[in-house]
Design an enzyme around this catalytic site. Structure first.
Site, PDB file in Angstrom:
ATOM      1  N   GLY A  22       0.812  -1.216   0.000  1.00 36.77           N
ATOM      2  CA  GLY A  22       0.000   0.000   0.000  1.00 36.77           C
ATOM      3  C   GLY A  22       0.840   1.258   0.000  1.00 36.77           C
ATOM      4  O   GLY A  22       0.512   2.243   0.674  1.00 36.77           O
ATOM      5  N   ALA A  23       1.921   1.248  -0.798  1.00 36.00           N
ATOM      6  CA  ALA A  23       2.902   2.334  -0.727  1.00 36.00           C
ATOM      7  C   ALA A  23       2.621   3.477  -1.690  1.00 36.00           C
ATOM      8  O   ALA A  23       3.442   4.389  -1.802  1.00 36.00           O
ATOM      9  CB  ALA A  23       4.301   1.774  -0.997  1.00 36.00           C
ATOM     10  N   ASN A  24       1.495   3.448  -2.370  1.00 36.43           N
ATOM     11  CA  ASN A  24       1.240   4.512  -3.344  1.00 36.43           C
ATOM     12  C   ASN A  24       0.560   5.740  -2.734  1.00 36.43           C
ATOM     13  O   ASN A  24       0.470   6.781  -3.376  1.00 36.43           O
ATOM     14  CB  ASN A  24       0.388   3.992  -4.511  1.00 36.43           C
ATOM     15  CG  ASN A  24      -0.972   3.517  -4.061  1.00 36.43           C
ATOM     16  OD1 ASN A  24      -1.075   2.468  -3.432  1.00 36.43           O
ATOM     17  ND2 ASN A  24      -2.027   4.265  -4.373  1.00 36.43           N
ATOM     18  N   THR A  25       0.096   5.631  -1.499  1.00 38.05           N
ATOM     19  CA  THR A  25      -0.630   6.759  -0.906  1.00 38.05           C
ATOM     20  C   THR A  25      -0.507   6.728   0.616  1.00 38.05           C
ATOM     21  O   THR A  25      -0.137   5.711   1.218  1.00 38.05           O
ATOM     22  CB  THR A  25      -2.122   6.708  -1.308  1.00 38.05           C
ATOM     23  OG1 THR A  25      -2.780   7.907  -0.877  1.00 38.05           O
ATOM     24  CG2 THR A  25      -2.824   5.517  -0.695  1.00 38.05           C
ATOM     25  N   GLY A  26      -0.827   7.841   1.251  1.00 38.39           N
ATOM     26  CA  GLY A  26      -0.960   7.910   2.707  1.00 38.39           C
ATOM     27  C   GLY A  26       0.274   7.482   3.483  1.00 38.39           C
ATOM     28  O   GLY A  26       1.411   7.794   3.122  1.00 38.39           O
ATOM     29  N   ILE A  27       0.032   6.748   4.580  1.00 37.49           N
ATOM     30  CA  ILE A  27       1.096   6.300   5.470  1.00 37.49           C
ATOM     31  C   ILE A  27       2.141   5.496   4.709  1.00 37.49           C
ATOM     32  O   ILE A  27       3.352   5.668   4.890  1.00 37.49           O
ATOM     33  CB  ILE A  27       0.510   5.432   6.607  1.00 37.49           C
ATOM     34  CG1 ILE A  27      -0.566   6.199   7.392  1.00 37.49           C
ATOM     35  CG2 ILE A  27       1.619   4.950   7.538  1.00 37.49           C
ATOM     36  CD1 ILE A  27      -0.080   7.408   8.108  1.00 37.49           C
ATOM     37  N   GLY A  28       1.673   4.607   3.835  1.00 34.02           N
ATOM     38  CA  GLY A  28       2.594   3.755   3.092  1.00 34.02           C
ATOM     39  C   GLY A  28       3.528   4.542   2.198  1.00 34.02           C
ATOM     40  O   GLY A  28       4.729   4.239   2.099  1.00 34.02           O
ATOM     41  N   SER A 154      -4.115  -0.296  14.372  1.00 42.39           N
ATOM     42  CA  SER A 154      -4.906   0.929  14.484  1.00 42.39           C
ATOM     43  C   SER A 154      -5.474   1.058  15.880  1.00 42.39           C
ATOM     44  O   SER A 154      -5.645   0.061  16.607  1.00 42.39           O
ATOM     45  CB  SER A 154      -6.047   0.875  13.459  1.00 42.39           C
ATOM     46  OG  SER A 154      -7.036   1.838  13.725  1.00 42.39           O
ATOM     47  N   TYR A 180     -13.936  -3.816  10.947  1.00 39.36           N
ATOM     48  CA  TYR A 180     -12.625  -3.163  10.941  1.00 39.36           C
ATOM     49  C   TYR A 180     -11.875  -3.461  12.236  1.00 39.36           C
ATOM     50  O   TYR A 180     -10.680  -3.790  12.221  1.00 39.36           O
ATOM     51  CB  TYR A 180     -12.785  -1.658  10.752  1.00 39.36           C
ATOM     52  CG  TYR A 180     -11.473  -0.909  10.710  1.00 39.36           C
ATOM     53  CD1 TYR A 180     -10.596  -1.085   9.640  1.00 39.36           C
ATOM     54  CD2 TYR A 180     -11.107  -0.023  11.725  1.00 39.36           C
ATOM     55  CE1 TYR A 180      -9.393  -0.391   9.585  1.00 39.36           C
ATOM     56  CE2 TYR A 180      -9.904   0.671  11.673  1.00 39.36           C
ATOM     57  CZ  TYR A 180      -9.051   0.479  10.605  1.00 39.36           C
ATOM     58  OH  TYR A 180      -7.853   1.160  10.554  1.00 39.36           O
TER      59      TYR A 180
END
Length: 308
Positions: A22-28, A154, A180
């Site tokens: 998930g490295a394309n956005t946000g925290i990643g 989380s 979640y």
């Protein structure tokens, strides 16, 4: 080291091979960028190659002047075990050793949706996909001294959270928040059981967890509309930037004082924001029987077993 840990405390990462989901956005994205800018070879493991290439270009463009950045792309859809297996096979072929696996990708509060394998989407993506990926890559981490598996949980692991073994896929009724919470509790149960097994095998690899607090990322796109006014008014007080949110993951991944089985999060009120520090997870997450039961079920559902 400063009393408040920050990105300047990230040690030189030259020579390390890092996989970030998930490295394309946000925290990643900010996790991957920080590690690449400190010298690591970073693999962006992403579902959408177009977005992944855009993120890669941004990381390269943002590099300090004169700094060579080494970033590549891997296609990975954690909601599909077939995709997880293909990605793991490609990663194994391309990288005989992996120093750091960061299980970051996730979905939150989604409408009732099933994964490609028939799992409830949040449980299937956030937990089972990462469980399978870790198991398939672990033998490339085990020989590497100082290697780590960092899984991002989380604050939601405390919210209506339980492992519903009698209805893991929420077929009888569905709660976005409950599903979640189950997935994020599962992340911690997995981390602690993995660490127990690594320690028992005297492996040099450690398993660590982190959480970003309240971070203003795309993860919150499924927030019910009723919360939109609250976010607009209180957002600046409750949510920190994704760049700040990534610091907990970065500390868990790089701080030389980190020990297996630890959990890092922000030091502010309610762990919503602030500098990363060692924090405590719920009592339920430390239930050894729960950890082992979830591990067994996860092996059965994914068909992936660990060589430890």
């Amino acid at each position: 080291m400063t009393s408040k840990w920050s990105s300047v405390d990230i040690p030189d990462q030259t020579g390390r091979i890092v996989v970030v989901t998930g490295a394309n956005t946000g925290i990643g994205y900010y996790t991957a960028a920080a590690l690449a800018h400190r010298g690591a070879h970073v693999v962006l493991a992403v579902r959408d190659p177009e977005k992944g290439n855009a993120a890669l270009a941004r990381i390269v463009a943002a590099a300090p002047q004169g700094k060579k950045v080494d970033v590549t792309l891997a296609e990975l859809d954690l909601s599909s075990l077939d995709s997880v297996r293909r990605a793991a096979s490609a990663l194994r072929a391309n990288y005989p050793r992996i120093d750091l696996l960061i299980n970051n990708a996730g979905v939150m509060w989604t409408p009732k949706t099933l994964s490609a394998d028939g799992f409830e989407l949040q449980f299937g993506t956030n937990h089972l996909g990462h469980f399978a990926l870790t198991g398939l890559l672990l033998d490339h981490l085990l020989p590497v001294r100082g290697s780590r598996v960092v899984t991002v949980s989380s604050l939601g692991h405390r919210m209506r959270a339980a492992i519903h073994f009698d209805d893991l896929q929420w077929e009888r009724s569905y709660s976005r928040v409950g599903a979640y919470g189950q997935s994020k509790l599962a992340n911690l149960l997995f981390t602690y059981e993995l660490q127990r097994r690594l320690a028992a095998a005297a492996a040099p690899t450690v398993a660590v967890a982190a959480h970003p607090g309240g971070s203003n990322t795309e993860l919150a796109r499924n927030l019910p509309g009723i919360f939109a006014p609250v976010k607009a008014v209180l957002g600046p007080l409750l949510f920190q930037s994704p760049e700040s949110g990534a610091l907990s993951t970065l500390r868990a991944a790089t701080d030389p004082t980190v020990e297996g089985g630890q959990y890092y999060g922000p030091d502010g009120l309610g762990e919503q924001r602030g500098s990363p520090k060692l924090v405590r997870s719920s009592g339920q997450s430390h239930d050894a029987d729960l950890q082992q039961r979830l591990w067994t079920v996860s092996e059965e559902l994914t068909g992936v077993t660990f060589g430890i």
